[in-house]
Design a protein around this motif. Sequence first.
Motif, mmCIF file in Angstrom:
data_model
loop_
_atom_site.group_PDB
_atom_site.id
_atom_site.type_symbol
_atom_site.label_atom_id
_atom_site.label_comp_id
_atom_site.label_asym_id
_atom_site.label_seq_id
_atom_site.Cartn_x
_atom_site.Cartn_y
_atom_site.Cartn_z
ATOM 1 N N THR A 186 0.808 -1.217 0.000
ATOM 2 C CA THR A 186 0.000 0.000 0.000
ATOM 3 C C THR A 186 0.842 1.269 0.000
ATOM 4 N N HIS A 187 2.171 1.124 -0.087
ATOM 5 C CA HIS A 187 3.026 2.303 -0.166
ATOM 6 C C HIS A 187 3.275 2.700 -1.616
ATOM 7 N N ALA A 188 3.932 1.829 -2.393
ATOM 8 C CA ALA A 188 4.273 2.167 -3.772
ATOM 9 C C ALA A 188 3.905 1.070 -4.757
ATOM 10 N N GLY A 189 3.170 0.063 -4.302
ATOM 11 C CA GLY A 189 2.697 -0.969 -5.223
ATOM 12 C C GLY A 189 3.657 -2.109 -5.477
ATOM 13 N N CYS A 190 4.726 -2.217 -4.713
ATOM 14 C CA CYS A 190 5.653 -3.341 -4.890
ATOM 15 C C CYS A 190 5.013 -4.637 -4.379
ATOM 16 N N PRO A 191 5.463 -5.799 -4.861
ATOM 17 C CA PRO A 191 4.921 -7.061 -4.355
ATOM 18 C C PRO A 191 5.544 -7.424 -3.002
ATOM 19 N N VAL A 192 4.713 -7.611 -2.007
ATOM 20 C CA VAL A 192 5.207 -8.037 -0.698
ATOM 21 C C VAL A 192 5.172 -9.566 -0.662
ATOM 22 N N SER A 193 6.242 -10.175 -0.213
ATOM 23 C CA SER A 193 6.281 -11.644 -0.270
ATOM 24 C C SER A 193 7.185 -12.278 0.791
ATOM 25 N N LEU A 194 7.938 -11.459 1.514
ATOM 26 C CA LEU A 194 8.838 -12.021 2.515
ATOM 27 C C LEU A 194 8.078 -12.147 3.828
ATOM 28 N N TYR A 195 7.875 -13.405 4.255
ATOM 29 C CA TYR A 195 7.071 -13.656 5.448
ATOM 30 C C TYR A 195 7.940 -14.275 6.527
ATOM 31 N N GLU A 196 7.910 -13.645 7.690
ATOM 32 C CA GLU A 196 8.680 -14.124 8.838
ATOM 33 C C GLU A 196 7.676 -14.623 9.876
ATOM 34 N N GLN A 197 7.470 -15.920 9.906
ATOM 35 C CA GLN A 197 6.413 -16.464 10.750
ATOM 36 C C GLN A 197 6.692 -16.292 12.238
#
Length: 370
Positions: A295-306
């Motif tokens: 929601t900042h600049a439209g980049c894909p978020v995908s790094l998940y730290e469980q």
Amino acid sequence: MTTHDSRPGSTGGADTPGPLHGGPDDDYTPEQLATISREDLDRLGARYDGVEILHVEPGPEPGSALEKRAVRQVGLMFGLAGLCAFGFVVVYAGAGWFLPDWQWELGSSSFSVLYTPLLGLLMGLAFTLVGVGLVLYTKKLLPHETAVQDKHDGSHFDRVTTGATLVGGLHNSGLARRKLITGTLAFMGGGLGLMLVAPLGGLIKDPNEGDPLGTTEWAEGVRLVRDDGTPVRPGDQEPGSLETVFPAVPEGNRLTDAATMLIRLRPSQQEAAVPRNGQEDFGYGDYVAYSKICTHAGCPVSLYEQETSRILCPCHQSQFDVTQGAKPIFGPATRSLPQLPITVDDEGFFVARGDYIEAVGPTYWNRERI
């Protein structure tokens, strides 16, 4: 001192060699100027303005083969310019008229590949042909003269004689009798006008009709599928894992605005989860789904730290907490990732219960649709 007849109907000595006496407004009243012919006014104004004709090269003889050939060449250039301009309009707006279901697609091998190059080619050709036509008209059909002129102060006399000079220029251009050129000029002017106005059609037609920025291909009953098109069942993922899913529609895995993260929470995460107001039932069991578009600049978020329940955007390091409705807790993002409401169908596969209830992507697109 030599004097000249200044009675109405006379040329005031404009046709007599030698310098003129007095100032023009002293020698001629507006009534007298109104009775002098355009040709005589042209010569009279030239003499008062100190114009000296050094060389005159007349244009082609009216009706001669040379003139007819030049007229055809100029008419051809103007006609082709008009065709290119109308062609631009057909390509730009005609796609919507003749191909109502057509839309531009990135990387497509269809009309999308030619759309922008055709627009540039047709507009460039139109203006180039206009220039070629004007050059041919000037060089082959207009008389050429070389003259020097002293600057002169403005007066009523100057305005009248200058007007006569301009009208004389139009008369000498021969446009009144060269119907082919005037016709192609009108055709070209209409095409160029439409070509320049056509892009403004996007401002007349509401680009937000149907809310294209606030909707995606997700809808009630649309299955969540992997990149290879296989559907997802509860239990396919390990607790604490993330998988990117897309709507089960044609080209679904190429719809970047619909990319979604399907996350299976661990038991401790599920116990600590605090859903957003009004979205308490958006998840299914220990599964939640959030937009993959930051929601900042439209980049894909995908790094998940469980371990920390955080999703990281690699572009500008915004971080979102999945146990708090994907609320941003670090970085430049200021809005939570939109959540997709999910459930399972009769066959036990995950499906959407509807589209996102808010626009995905950068905050400046945000428009609530509840």
